[in-house]
Design an enzyme around this catalytic site. Sequence first.
Site, short mmCIF file in Angstrom:
data_model
loop_
_atom_site.label_atom_id
_atom_site.label_comp_id
_atom_site.label_asym_id
_atom_site.label_seq_id
_atom_site.Cartn_x
_atom_site.Cartn_y
_atom_site.Cartn_z
CD GLU A 1 66.32 11.11 31.97
OE1 GLU A 1 65.77 12.23 31.94
OE2 GLU A 1 67.13 10.77 32.84
CB CYS B 1 75.10 6.05 29.43
SG CYS B 1 74.56 5.32 30.99
CB CYS C 1 65.81 0.65 38.96
SG CYS C 1 67.15 -0.49 39.39
CB CYS D 1 71.14 1.84 44.67
SG CYS D 1 71.51 0.15 44.10
CB CYS E 1 70.89 5.22 42.30
SG CYS E 1 70.54 5.16 40.52
N GLY F 1 67.96 1.00 35.21
CA GLY F 1 67.67 -0.42 35.37
C GLY F 1 68.88 -1.27 35.67
CD GLU F 2 71.56 -5.45 37.76
OE1 GLU F 2 72.16 -6.08 36.86
OE2 GLU F 2 72.13 -4.73 38.60
CB SER G 1 77.34 -1.27 35.15
OG SER G 1 77.39 -0.97 36.54
CB SER H 1 77.09 -0.93 40.91
OG SER H 1 76.71 0.32 41.38
CG LEU H 2 82.40 -2.79 45.85
CD1 LEU H 2 81.78 -4.14 46.14
CD2 LEU H 2 83.92 -2.91 45.75
CG HIS H 3 78.54 1.97 44.96
ND1 HIS H 3 79.30 2.79 44.14
CD2 HIS H 3 77.59 1.40 44.15
CE1 HIS H 3 78.81 2.74 42.91
NE2 HIS H 3 77.79 1.92 42.88
CG ASN I 1 77.35 12.90 39.61
OD1 ASN I 1 78.12 13.84 39.48
ND2 ASN I 1 77.63 11.67 39.17
CB CYS J 1 77.40 8.30 37.30
SG CYS J 1 77.32 6.63 37.96
#
Length: 402
Positions: free
Chosen positions: A126, A139, A146, A150, A153, A208-209, A240, A262-264, A339, A382
């Site tokens: 996507e 994006c 992935c 996470c 996600c 993905g990373e 990111s 991507s801390l969170h 989201n 996101c």
Amino acid sequence: MANLALLKRRTAPQAITPDVRTLEVEGEPQLIGASRDELATHLAAIGVPPHQIAMRTAQLWHWLYVRGVEDLADMTNVAAPVRQALAERLPVGSAEMVDEQISVDGTRKWLLRFPAKGAGRPVEVETVYIPEESRGTLCVSSQVGCTLNCTFCHTGTQRMVRNLTAGEIVEQVVFARRRLGDLVGAERAANGPSEGRMVSNVVLMGMGEPLYNFDNVKAAMAVVSDGDGLSLSRRRITLSTSGVVPTIERVGAEMNVLLAISLHAVRDEVRDVLVPINRKYPIAQLMDACRNYPGLSNARRITFEYVMLKGVNDSLVDARALVELIRGIPAKINLIPFNSWPGAPYECSDWDQIEAFADIVNRAGYASPVRTPRGQDIFAACGQLKSQSQKMSARERRAEAV
């Protein structure tokens, strides 16, 4: 303070993220995504005289990235024998649009299919376009699925299939420019910037990373930023990462793009659950890598992404700890309202709590915009991206070979 008991009940334990070099694929050659040197090699292989190769390479580059042509036959200033020989050797590109969804807010999400590589199957990813008055952000995905798991996600719930090739990454940008009329002489799509380019910014924040596909991402961004083609400034490209610490320095040194983390969470015990790679590279190591990021300055700040999860990481204590954690790093903080997606184990923080959190960060001197959710009605926001591609098992490969 996060309720760790609640957090652990909501999410299953995850293994430390492995390296994914075993999922590399040998990319089938195509024109889109090839470097200038690779194009020159293809031209030499079909017998183009050495003194013409530089000229022919420049012609191909212009047709691919300024004009966005899909057929070699349209490259009218390239000699017909050269076009025919190239067409017999390799395609222009390989992406097929499976689906397009357009949100009520103008956000577009495309499901793109790429052909099988080796013993695999065709795969789908996507790609999302977010239009604003002053810019258009694309994006881009770097992997199919992935490995990071996470827990907030949606992509993390999809099994890792493979890395995308450099050509497949670049082709997402080329496809978007074609679809949006962002090319010389094309009719522009509605719901984009009022002036300038439809695709003005690229963010590697899709599926993905990116740092587990570093070489292909690096090669792709070299094409995307080339001044004679797609010509996106490296200051308009943001990568990111969830925190692949050993590779962060290489992003600045070799790619020279903007960095987003991507801390969170501000404590290891919480981030271990939200972003399991933290068990391998904890917060202290991640912050050291950020402080040493090449080219870091007030003009090239690091963006820290922080998803707001109710009762998990959104307390005012967390906000103050975040300010202390990043102190001394030129930075801004993107607060991202969670989201939701089917089966998600979290809720979005209350709006009053998000505003109080942002106020603490702002008063400490950091820009702290709250990201406006875009494309939620088409699951393009996101953390919501996911395709149906699945990795083929050895048994399935044997069955298909019979």
